[in-house]
Design an enzyme around this catalytic site. Sequence first.
Site, PDB file in Angstrom:
ATOM      1  N   LYS A   1       0.825  -1.209   0.000  1.00  0.00           N
ATOM      2  CA  LYS A   1       0.000   0.000   0.000  1.00  0.00           C
ATOM      3  C   LYS A   1       0.870   1.274   0.000  1.00  0.00           C
ATOM      4  O   LYS A   1       0.429   2.325  -0.443  1.00  0.00           O
ATOM      5  CB  LYS A   1      -0.924   0.010   1.218  1.00  0.00           C
TER       6      LYS A   1
HETATM    7  C1  LIG Z   1      -4.375  -4.676   0.359  1.00  0.00           C
HETATM    8  C2  LIG Z   1      -3.561  -5.913   0.249  1.00  0.00           C
HETATM    9  C3  LIG Z   1      -3.811  -6.893  -0.742  1.00  0.00           C
HETATM   10  C4  LIG Z   1      -4.962  -6.788  -1.726  1.00  0.00           C
HETATM   11  O1  LIG Z   1      -4.773  -5.781  -2.673  1.00  0.00           O
HETATM   12  P1  LIG Z   1      -6.000  -5.257  -3.587  1.00  0.00           P
HETATM   13  O2  LIG Z   1      -5.467  -4.135  -4.364  1.00  0.00           O
HETATM   14  O3  LIG Z   1      -7.068  -4.852  -2.614  1.00  0.00           O
HETATM   15  O4  LIG Z   1      -6.426  -6.400  -4.427  1.00  0.00           O
HETATM   16  C5  LIG Z   1      -2.968  -7.994  -0.815  1.00  0.00           C
HETATM   17  N1  LIG Z   1      -1.949  -8.156   0.068  1.00  0.00           N
HETATM   18  C6  LIG Z   1      -1.682  -7.249   1.036  1.00  0.00           C
HETATM   19  C7  LIG Z   1      -0.563  -7.510   1.983  1.00  0.00           C
HETATM   20  C8  LIG Z   1      -2.465  -6.093   1.165  1.00  0.00           C
HETATM   21  O5  LIG Z   1      -2.199  -5.194   2.146  1.00  0.00           O
END
Ligand SMILES: *Cc1c(COP(=O)(O)O)cnc(C)c1O
Length: 499
Positions: free
Chosen positions: A113
């Site tokens: 993120k």
């Molecule tokens: C948010 C997240 C995901 C999922 O990502 P999306 O864009 O919502 O599909 C996968 N792995 C981790 C560690 C995350 O924080």
Amino acid sequence: MYYKSTRNSSVNISAAQAIVQGISDDGGLFVPAEIPSITMDEIAALGDMTYAERAACIFSKFLTDFTDEELKYCTESAYNDKSFATADIAELSHLFDGTYVLELWHGPTCAFKDMALQILPYLLTTSLKKLGMNKKVVILIATSGDTGKAALEGFADVEGTSIMVFYPRDGVSAMQKRQMTTQDGGNVSVCALEGNFDDCQNGVKAIFTDEKVKKQLDEHGMMFSSANSINWGRLAPQIIYYISTYAELLKNNAVSKGEKINIVVPTGNFGNILAAYYSKRMGLPVNKLICASNANNVLTDFINTGVYDRNRSFYTTISPSMDILISSNLERLLYILSGENDAKIREWFGALSKTGRYEVDDSVKALISESFCAGYCDDKGTKEAVKSVYDKYSYTMDTHTAVAYKVYEDYKAKTGDNTKTVIASTASPYKFSASVLDAIDSSAVSDDEYAMVDKLCELSGYDIPKSLAELKGKAVRFDKVIGRTEMESFVLSSLGITE
Ligand SMILES: *Cc1c(COP(=O)(O)O)cnc(C)c1O
């Protein structure tokens, strides 16, 4: 480049407006009116640039209302070696013959993120300036763990902004809680809620749309904005790393110009894999996009059958950031694949909110199968994948990445496809130490988070991320726990609007 709403094709706004507004008034998501292209020569040329320069180059195709200076300012402020533990920003690891792991977690909070939330505050404040808006922006976040911390880290001490995060008191991991409650910054506040993630989300939504609260903020020169994953300012930065990775592979002679690759993405809200799809549509040579889910396999079923049905059990898994039954960003894909048919989108997503189910047309189903494959993996399979990769390749994966790895192995066994492949790795194994240790050596699991971190260090041989190590002795700044009815007064008093 203008942006439309997925639920009203006649909306026509600039990128800056789309970023400030977050979501369209009709409930739709903003999408670029056309997908810009990138040539193989342009991709190859990225090879000699820094990550920030690559980002500015790709952003210039989408954020055409931003000047070169503005893009340079945003990308260099976000993607530098003060914020990221590697100068590459997104690091490519070679796992075995033809298979690579794209580590997207070298940012300050150790989850992917950061790739978007490190730059969003700069995109947002620059957008406000461009639009001549000089209000202070208040970001409200409901989080189940990763988003809250990444947003806090991104917005901390960013001038002209203030950020407030709500998390479910008993719904985040020990490390995630520690990360949030010790957050630095003069413009941040964090609060635990007696309730679950849905309570946090509903509370935030209610405040966000409350006309009385909006008016109070306005009178004090403030406004709300959103940093959640439906904001275009969070999706666009994710396109960069797929294109950048291809440039890197080319530079290392790991692929030849134009050679197709597969991309495997562990998926929740469909944001990260949608960004990979955008890069494909821009011209990146992609064979298949492989969508990996955990036991909450609503997307696997959708991609395989064309029926989206959230009326099913919800599972709490060891890959919690993918525990989700409504994948918001899917709306953008369906808008593109239906030929920008906003009436269809209103019909399908209306049905989703009424009955929890919709089915797309055969033509859309066919287009989905052309680009995507999907599979899922339960907790048992996830742990086996962590262990087998550890034993075979001395590589330690977090549980989300392990889901992607297992789904990819299944895909290969089924199809025999040996196209070179990049697996998106979305979190540092240290962020989910207990589950990762449980997979590798369950005797090392304990109640002591830092004893487990030390053990994981010993087993993996990887340095403990500085940002996580530093939390050990850090004082808790935010220990407030409130009830559901107290959220509004918490927000207003934190902003100094009420006592
Ligand atoms: C948010 C997240 C995901 C999922 O990502 P999306 O864009 O919502 O599909 C996968 N792995 C981790 C560690 C995350 O924080």
